[in-house]
Design a protein around this motif. Structure first.
Motif, PDB file in Angstrom:
ATOM      1  N   ALA A 189       0.841  -1.195   0.000  1.00 41.76           N
ATOM      2  CA  ALA A 189       0.000   0.000   0.000  1.00 41.76           C
ATOM      3  C   ALA A 189       0.875   1.244   0.000  1.00 41.76           C
ATOM      4  O   ALA A 189       1.976   1.249   0.548  1.00 41.76           O
ATOM      5  CB  ALA A 189      -0.923  -0.006   1.216  1.00 41.76           C
ATOM      6  N   SER A 190       0.392   2.298  -0.639  1.00 43.89           N
ATOM      7  CA  SER A 190       1.152   3.546  -0.731  1.00 43.89           C
ATOM      8  C   SER A 190       0.222   4.730  -0.537  1.00 43.89           C
ATOM      9  O   SER A 190      -0.923   4.724  -1.003  1.00 43.89           O
ATOM     10  CB  SER A 190       1.846   3.640  -2.097  1.00 43.89           C
ATOM     11  N   GLU A 191       0.748   5.750   0.145  1.00 45.05           N
ATOM     12  CA  GLU A 191      -0.025   6.979   0.342  1.00 45.05           C
ATOM     13  C   GLU A 191       0.405   8.080  -0.624  1.00 45.05           C
ATOM     14  O   GLU A 191      -0.088   9.205  -0.544  1.00 45.05           O
ATOM     15  CB  GLU A 191       0.129   7.457   1.788  1.00 45.05           C
ATOM     16  N   GLU A 192       1.331   7.760  -1.523  1.00 44.50           N
ATOM     17  CA  GLU A 192       1.753   8.747  -2.515  1.00 44.50           C
ATOM     18  C   GLU A 192       0.572   9.116  -3.406  1.00 44.50           C
ATOM     19  O   GLU A 192      -0.149   8.237  -3.897  1.00 44.50           O
ATOM     20  CB  GLU A 192       2.897   8.197  -3.370  1.00 44.50           C
ATOM     21  N   PRO A 193       0.335  10.403  -3.655  1.00 43.18           N
ATOM     22  CA  PRO A 193      -0.850  10.831  -4.403  1.00 43.18           C
ATOM     23  C   PRO A 193      -0.906  10.313  -5.832  1.00 43.18           C
ATOM     24  O   PRO A 193      -1.980  10.201  -6.414  1.00 43.18           O
ATOM     25  CB  PRO A 193      -0.753  12.368  -4.371  1.00 43.18           C
ATOM     26  N   THR A 194       0.248   9.974  -6.410  1.00 48.04           N
ATOM     27  CA  THR A 194       0.258   9.496  -7.799  1.00 48.04           C
ATOM     28  C   THR A 194       0.277   7.969  -7.898  1.00 48.04           C
ATOM     29  O   THR A 194       0.371   7.420  -8.996  1.00 48.04           O
ATOM     30  CB  THR A 194       1.495  10.039  -8.540  1.00 48.04           C
ATOM     31  N   SER A 195       0.160   7.294  -6.767  1.00 44.86           N
ATOM     32  CA  SER A 195       0.317   5.841  -6.771  1.00 44.86           C
ATOM     33  C   SER A 195      -0.992   5.070  -6.864  1.00 44.86           C
ATOM     34  O   SER A 195      -0.975   3.841  -6.976  1.00 44.86           O
ATOM     35  CB  SER A 195       1.043   5.407  -5.500  1.00 44.86           C
ATOM     36  N   SER A 196      -2.139   5.756  -6.785  1.00 42.00           N
ATOM     37  CA  SER A 196      -3.449   5.104  -6.749  1.00 42.00           C
ATOM     38  C   SER A 196      -3.552   4.118  -5.592  1.00 42.00           C
ATOM     39  O   SER A 196      -4.298   3.135  -5.655  1.00 42.00           O
ATOM     40  CB  SER A 196      -3.733   4.387  -8.079  1.00 42.00           C
ATOM     41  N   GLY A 197      -2.791   4.379  -4.532  1.00 44.12           N
ATOM     42  CA  GLY A 197      -2.884   3.571  -3.322  1.00 44.12           C
ATOM     43  C   GLY A 197      -2.043   2.314  -3.314  1.00 44.12           C
ATOM     44  O   GLY A 197      -2.072   1.564  -2.337  1.00 44.12           O
ATOM     45  N   ILE A 198      -1.283   2.063  -4.374  1.00 43.66           N
ATOM     46  CA  ILE A 198      -0.528   0.819  -4.450  1.00 43.66           C
ATOM     47  C   ILE A 198       0.847   1.060  -5.047  1.00 43.66           C
ATOM     48  O   ILE A 198       1.025   1.886  -5.953  1.00 43.66           O
ATOM     49  CB  ILE A 198      -1.290  -0.235  -5.290  1.00 43.66           C
ATOM     50  N   LEU A 199       1.827   0.368  -4.511  1.00 41.47           N
ATOM     51  CA  LEU A 199       3.189   0.417  -5.038  1.00 41.47           C
ATOM     52  C   LEU A 199       3.557  -0.979  -5.508  1.00 41.47           C
ATOM     53  O   LEU A 199       3.475  -1.945  -4.749  1.00 41.47           O
ATOM     54  CB  LEU A 199       4.169   0.877  -3.959  1.00 41.47           C
ATOM     55  N   ARG A 200       3.966  -1.087  -6.777  1.00 35.97           N
ATOM     56  CA  ARG A 200       4.387  -2.371  -7.337  1.00 35.97           C
ATOM     57  C   ARG A 200       5.874  -2.312  -7.674  1.00 35.97           C
ATOM     58  O   ARG A 200       6.307  -1.444  -8.424  1.00 35.97           O
ATOM     59  CB  ARG A 200       3.585  -2.731  -8.585  1.00 35.97           C
ATOM     60  N   GLU A 201       6.622  -3.243  -7.125  1.00 38.13           N
ATOM     61  CA  GLU A 201       8.062  -3.325  -7.373  1.00 38.13           C
ATOM     62  C   GLU A 201       8.368  -4.670  -8.026  1.00 38.13           C
ATOM     63  O   GLU A 201       8.182  -5.723  -7.416  1.00 38.13           O
ATOM     64  CB  GLU A 201       8.838  -3.198  -6.071  1.00 38.13           C
ATOM     65  N   GLU A 202       8.820  -4.654  -9.277  1.00 32.23           N
ATOM     66  CA  GLU A 202       9.185  -5.899  -9.938  1.00 32.23           C
ATOM     67  C   GLU A 202      10.568  -6.328  -9.463  1.00 32.23           C
ATOM     68  O   GLU A 202      11.521  -5.549  -9.496  1.00 32.23           O
ATOM     69  CB  GLU A 202       9.154  -5.745 -11.448  1.00 32.23           C
ATOM     70  N   LEU A 203      10.678  -7.564  -9.005  1.00 37.04           N
ATOM     71  CA  LEU A 203      11.906  -8.060  -8.408  1.00 37.04           C
ATOM     72  C   LEU A 203      12.812  -8.721  -9.461  1.00 37.04           C
ATOM     73  O   LEU A 203      12.333  -9.215 -10.489  1.00 37.04           O
ATOM     74  CB  LEU A 203      11.583  -9.081  -7.311  1.00 37.04           C
ATOM     75  N   ASP A 204      14.099  -8.716  -9.179  1.00 37.22           N
ATOM     76  CA  ASP A 204      15.041  -9.454 -10.021  1.00 37.22           C
ATOM     77  C   ASP A 204      14.747 -10.942  -9.874  1.00 37.22           C
ATOM     78  O   ASP A 204      14.472 -11.441  -8.774  1.00 37.22           O
ATOM     79  CB  ASP A 204      16.470  -9.184  -9.593  1.00 37.22           C
ATOM     80  N   VAL A 205      14.806 -11.644 -10.989  1.00 40.47           N
ATOM     81  CA  VAL A 205      14.514 -13.076 -11.005  1.00 40.47           C
ATOM     82  C   VAL A 205      15.707 -13.823 -11.559  1.00 40.47           C
ATOM     83  O   VAL A 205      16.234 -13.478 -12.622  1.00 40.47           O
ATOM     84  CB  VAL A 205      13.260 -13.370 -11.844  1.00 40.47           C
ATOM     85  N   THR A 206      16.126 -14.854 -10.856  1.00 41.17           N
ATOM     86  CA  THR A 206      17.204 -15.725 -11.312  1.00 41.17           C
ATOM     87  C   THR A 206      16.599 -16.907 -12.071  1.00 41.17           C
ATOM     88  O   THR A 206      15.779 -17.656 -11.516  1.00 41.17           O
ATOM     89  CB  THR A 206      18.034 -16.256 -10.129  1.00 41.17           C
ATOM     90  N   VAL A 207      16.979 -17.053 -13.329  1.00 43.18           N
ATOM     91  CA  VAL A 207      16.471 -18.180 -14.129  1.00 43.18           C
ATOM     92  C   VAL A 207      17.316 -19.413 -13.843  1.00 43.18           C
ATOM     93  O   VAL A 207      18.534 -19.385 -13.926  1.00 43.18           O
ATOM     94  CB  VAL A 207      16.501 -17.833 -15.624  1.00 43.18           C
ATOM     95  N   LEU A 208      16.648 -20.478 -13.484  1.00 47.73           N
ATOM     96  CA  LEU A 208      17.335 -21.712 -13.100  1.00 47.73           C
ATOM     97  C   LEU A 208      17.852 -22.471 -14.319  1.00 47.73           C
ATOM     98  O   LEU A 208      17.286 -22.390 -15.396  1.00 47.73           O
ATOM     99  CB  LEU A 208      16.369 -22.603 -12.303  1.00 47.73           C
TER     100      LEU A 208
END
Length: 238
Positions: free
Chosen positions: A219-238
């Protein structure tokens, strides 16, 4: 004592073309650190479906490990009693709500909690509903419609959304559920991807295909975030 938890959004032998084991299945075994671990399959979320059980046995026997199956529809008492012998537990897909109801009724959740606090290392893995059970809450279609649900074991803080790339409605429903506090912050995981936790702490995101993604929602209170923060994580390919 170390507890590894590998939560798959989807994939593994459950979703492979011919039921063959995949890179994620092999990674689950690698986490055990044993050459021939005893792997227990828990098909509870799929009502102990015999086809699913046979698919597991074929896939994991090909990997040279010892196998057992947790059965709650028949021989539940003996099956639950043997559960603590396992080095690895793999919880299958299906209904997260039904899984937790049956685990609590038969004391499976208590056995698993004792295993995580014992002197022995343990690997807890799961796919979709079988992964959501390790968290506090999740997005599930166990009740018919796709909805937020808080009813997991809570071994991992936060929430989990499996099959994130598999159904278009998952993204907006999960984002809104986290934004309004119905679900705590958590992870959205594509089919073919997984998140690894060590003793309850996030370690790494892995995948068996390059295009699979993992994102953390909060959840985010930033006015431009629409209430949500999405962070794409680094992924290690096996």
């Amino acid at each position: 004592m170390t507890t590894h938890i590998l939560a798959l959004g989807g994939g593994g032998f459950s979703m492979s073309n011919r039921g063959e084991p995949t890179a994620l299945d092999r990674h689950i075994l690698d986490l055990s650190g044993k050459s021939s671990p005893l792997v227990c399959f828990a098909p509870t979320a799929a009502a102990d479906d015999p086809v699913y059980v046979n698919r597991f046995l074929a896939a994991y026997s090909a990997l040279g490990v010892r196998t057992m199956v947790l059965t709650l529809w028949q021989g539940a008492a003996e099956s639950v009693e043997r559960l603590s012998q396992a080095d690895v537990i793999v919880s299958g897909a299906g209904s997260a709500a039904n899984l937790m109801a049956l685990w609590r009724m038969h004391g499976v959740d208590h056995v698993i909690r004792r295993m995580t606090s014992s002197a022995d290392d343990v690997v807890l893995a799961g796919v979709a509903a079988g992964a959501a059970c390790w968290f506090s809450g999740c997005l599930t279609d166990a009740f018919g419609d796709l909805r937020a649900w808080r009813g997991g074991m809570g071994l991992l803080d936060g929430s989990f959304c499996p099959h994130f790339d598999g159904e278009s409605e998952r993204a907006p429903i999960y984002a809104q559920s986290v934004a309004n506090g119905v679900l705590p912050a958590g992870y959205a995981v594509d089919d073919g991807a997984a998140i690894h936790f060590v003793d309850g702490e996030f370690s790494v995101a892995v995948a068996e295909r390059e295009e699979a993604t993992v994102s953390r929602f909060s959840a985010s209170e930033e006015p431009t975030s629409s209430g949500i923060l999405r962070e794409e994580l680094d992924v290690t390919v096996l």
